[in-house]
Design an enzyme around this catalytic site. Structure first.
Site, short mmCIF file in Angstrom:
data_model
loop_
_atom_site.label_atom_id
_atom_site.label_comp_id
_atom_site.label_asym_id
_atom_site.label_seq_id
_atom_site.Cartn_x
_atom_site.Cartn_y
_atom_site.Cartn_z
N ARG A 62 0.70 -1.15 -0.04
CA ARG A 62 -0.14 0.00 0.29
C ARG A 62 1.09 1.44 -0.15
NH1 ARG A 62 -2.08 1.06 4.09
NH2 ARG A 62 -0.94 -0.55 5.50
N TYR B 20 -1.39 -3.29 -6.53
CA TYR B 20 -1.41 -4.45 -5.00
C TYR B 20 -2.74 -3.84 -5.00
CZ TYR B 20 0.07 -5.50 -0.87
OH TYR B 20 -0.31 -5.57 0.94
N LYS C 169 -9.50 -2.38 1.48
CA LYS C 169 -9.16 -1.29 2.22
C LYS C 169 -10.36 0.23 2.15
CE LYS C 169 -6.14 -3.58 5.17
NZ LYS C 169 -6.13 -4.05 6.27
N HIS D 276 -10.52 -2.29 11.78
CA HIS D 276 -9.71 -3.27 11.23
C HIS D 276 -9.40 -4.30 12.26
CE1 HIS D 276 -5.33 -2.94 10.02
NE2 HIS D 276 -6.00 -3.55 9.10
N SER E 115 -0.40 -3.56 11.35
CA SER E 115 -0.21 -4.60 10.09
C SER E 115 1.04 -5.04 11.01
CB SER E 115 -0.12 -3.77 8.99
OG SER E 115 -0.80 -2.86 8.30
N CYS F 61 1.36 -7.24 13.24
CA CYS F 61 1.50 -7.61 14.73
C CYS F 61 0.41 -9.13 15.32
CB CYS F 61 0.94 -6.42 15.41
SG CYS F 61 1.48 -4.95 15.83
N ASP G 63 -9.25 -9.40 9.40
CA ASP G 63 -8.54 -8.09 9.00
C ASP G 63 -9.72 -7.56 9.41
OD1 ASP G 63 -6.81 -6.38 7.97
OD2 ASP G 63 -7.31 -5.98 5.92
N ARG H 154 1.97 -12.39 -0.31
CA ARG H 154 0.53 -12.58 -0.03
C ARG H 154 0.28 -13.63 -0.40
NH1 ARG H 154 -1.74 -8.06 3.36
NH2 ARG H 154 0.08 -6.88 3.46
C1 OXD Z 1 -2.62 -4.29 5.96
C2 OXD Z 1 -3.51 -5.05 5.51
O1 OXD Z 1 -1.93 -3.71 5.23
O2 OXD Z 1 -4.07 -6.50 5.45
O3 OXD Z 1 -3.26 -3.99 7.55
O4 OXD Z 1 -2.69 -5.04 4.66
MN MN Z 2 -5.02 -5.31 7.76
#
Ligand code: OXD
Ligand code: MN
Length: 596
Positions: free
Chosen positions: A82, A210, A219, A239, A261, A263, A290, A382
């Site tokens: 991102r 991406y 998102k 989130h 992100s 964690c 997520d 991913r």
């Molecule tokens: C993030 C994702 O960056 O889920 O939080 O990709």
């Molecule tokens: Mn995320």
């Protein structure tokens, strides 16, 4: 700008929705694709598109014996994450977007984007992708339609959303939908814009393929536009993971958790308990990893659902030890992005169970060997796969009514100061814990370690409006709940004096989830501390943990001086929200100081 009026040939079944048809035609006139393809989300269509993507070099088929239905995609090297600096909230005033978002005036953004999109799809197809976020028939579900020139996006949207007929059924003949226009352009980072128009219910994304920039349901819709809609319609777009914890009575307690992100949110959502806990009847099930949408129901309980229909999970670090469920999910019919390719047509990444291969192709397709000095898989590589691959998917995952939430967890990566577990005194105190969440940057990301980045409710990059108003919305939500969920702060990452983790994490986090579950049912007491309720050591299941008691005590220790510095930093962070910062949260920090 050249806008031709010649009719562009179209394939596929057009829905009976005049506004949608008009918008597709208008967008096609702007982007000038060679064809318009109305997608239906069927398996036949996916097979056709996969073939096309392989022929175009967009997908590489993997070893079909070992990984049936799996493909590898390699991103443009400058387009692997991102890009917050290219992400804009385009509200009528800058004030509405707030100090934590990039802002562009809508007229300026549309003018700029019209120039970028003009003729951008020449020689390519424009795919029309109707998609549903949320379970079909749910009052919270939302429909979007993404127009894109990327087959990779279409195939990922098919795994991540309810695509095609299921979305059109929800839409009906005149339903509202989020207009999502996307083109990869030339992948030029200087011409990359991810623009959100909350007032128009529209997203225009240009120049990136991406996931977070291009799979616009995730998102962009489910969080940035979703949070704005939630503020106006009285719900929360968060989130957050969503999971169930099964206790020995057989009851399932549902919890959500917000973590920045990196964690371990996906790992927690798919947690495999230690064998001893499993034997006693404890287990977990996943609803989402997520995003959670939450709303009060008629009885004043908070109900949540996962708007996504799939996972777009980080691969490195995933193994049979850290996350066997994710390994099962990505064992078939999965799109891998930016992992390494082995000579036998299977894939590898750092942290997988097998040791590094003697040789392979790295994420850019270049020959790689362990001595290369760089990683074989991209750190943000991913997997994309549908929820249904999860062997521990909750039977309630597609329930249109969602599930009642008993606990909300807020967490971050803090090597010091923040205890392993504490419970808020009440809703407003819990909102304060969420609003002051933070995570440390790692050396790999910034060259500096231990720099604390505030990330309220893990929503800093995803809140579609002024964060001060967002805090108010959270506080107001509590007033509408007769039985609000309990709110907990967790930190799996606290270190000892030698810089070693005090808590084993991963599956052992079940021990903390057990305490949380018992608290939700009033089965266990707690100790009042200046920071909140903390568990008595004897109430935490420490069986089988090396020096468990001593380590738990260290992980729970309150360093009063460190907390005074922490609160000063929180207050500095709050100051940027000016008049829109709720006094209630400042008063909460004052109360912590007094209690200390
Ligand atoms: C993030 C994702 O960056 O889920 O939080 O990709
Ligand atoms: Mn995320």
């Amino acid at each position: 700008m050249s806008i031709s009026s010649t009719t562009i040939p179209a394939q596929g079944q057009r829905p009976n929705h005049a506004a949608l048809q008009r918008w597709v035609e208008e967008s096609a006139r702007l982007c000038q694709p060679s064809t318009i393809v109305w997608c239906d989300g069927s398996a036949e269509e996916a097979a056709r598109l996969q073939q096309r993507a392989v022929a175009d070099g967009v997908l590489i088929p993997l070893n079909q014996q070992a990984l049936p239905g799996c493909f590898l995609h390699r991103s443009h090297p400058n387009d692997t994450a991102r890009t917050e600096r290219c992400t804009f909230i385009c509200t009528p005033t800058k004030e509405l977007a707030g100090p934590t978002n990039n802002w562009m005036a809508p007229d300026d953004a549309y003018a700029l984007l019209r120039r970028e999109f003009s003729g951008a799809m020449r020689g390519r197809a424009m795919y029309v992708v109707p998609f549903l976020m949320g379970p079909p028939g749910s009052v919270l579900a939302k429909v979007g339609v993404e127009l894109t020139d990327s087959i990779y996006v279409v195939l990922n949207m098919r795994l991540m959303t309810g695509m095609g007929g299921i979305a059109l059924d929800q839409l009906g003949r005149d339903g509202a939908f989020t207009r999502c226009l996307h083109s990869v352009g030339t992948y030029d980072p200087d011409h990359r814009y991810i623009c959100h128009f909350p007032q128009d219910n529209a997203i225009w994304s240009f120049g990136s393929g991406y996931g977070g920039n291009a799979l616009l349901g995730k998102k962009c819709l489910a969080l940035r536009i979703g949070s704005y809609l939630g503020q106006h319609e009285g719900w929360l777009a968060e989130h957050m993971l969503l999971m169930g914890v099964k206790d020995p009575t057989g009851a399932i307690t549902y919890l959500t958790g917000a973590f920045p992100s990196a964690c371990g949110k996906t790992n927690l959502a798919m947690l495999t308990p230690p064998a001893a806990a499993l034997a006693k009847g404890w287990n977990t099930e996943t609803l989402g990893d997520d995003i959670a949408w939450m709303a009060p129901d008629a009885q004043g309980a908070l109900r949540a659902m996962n708007p996504e229909h799939g996972y777009f999970g980080v691969v490195p670090g995933t193994s049979l030890t850290t996350n066997p469920t994710a390994m099962a999910i990505m064992s078939h019919d999965t799109i891998y992005t930016n992992v390494a390719l082995l000579p036998d047509g299977t894939v590898w990444w750092e942290g997988k169970d097998e040791p590094p291969p003697a040789q392979c192709l790295d994420w850019q397709g270049q020959p790689w060997a362990p001595a290369c000095g760089h990683k074989a898989a991209h750190p943000n590589s991913r997997f994309t796969a549908p929820l249904t691959h999860n062997p521990h998917l909750s039977p309630k995952a597609r329930d249109p009514c969602g599930v009642p939430v008993s606990a909300i967890l807020f967490g971050g990566w803090r090597s010091a100061t923040v205890p392993l577990i504490l419970e808020a005194f009440d809703w407003a105190h819990g909102v304060y814990l969420g609003a002051t969440m933070a995570s440390e940057t790692t050396a790999a990301a910034t060259g500096q370690t231990g720099v604390v980045r505030r990330d309220p409710m893990a929503m800093l990059p995803f809140c579609g409006y002024h964060m001060g108003d967002y805090f108010r919305h959270w506080l107001a939500m509590g007033a509408r709940l007769k039985s609000p969920p309990r709110i907990f702060l967790v930190n799996w990452f606290r270190n000892d004096a030698r810089g070693q983790f005090l808590w084993p994490g991963f599956g052992d986090n079940m021990r903390i989830l057990q305490w949380i579950t018992d608290r939700c049912h009033g089965r266990v007491g707690a100790i009042e501390t200046p920071l909140g309720w903390m568990p008595r050591v004897e109430d935490v299941n420490l069986s089988g943990l090396d020096r468990g008691r001593e380590r738990l005590e260290q992980a729970q220790a309150i360093d009063r001086d460190a907390w005074k510095r922490e609160i000063a930093a929180q207050r500095e962070f709050f100051a940027q929200f000016g008049d829109r910062m709720p006094q209630e949260l400042i008063a909460q920090s004052e109360r912590v100081l007094q209690r200390l």
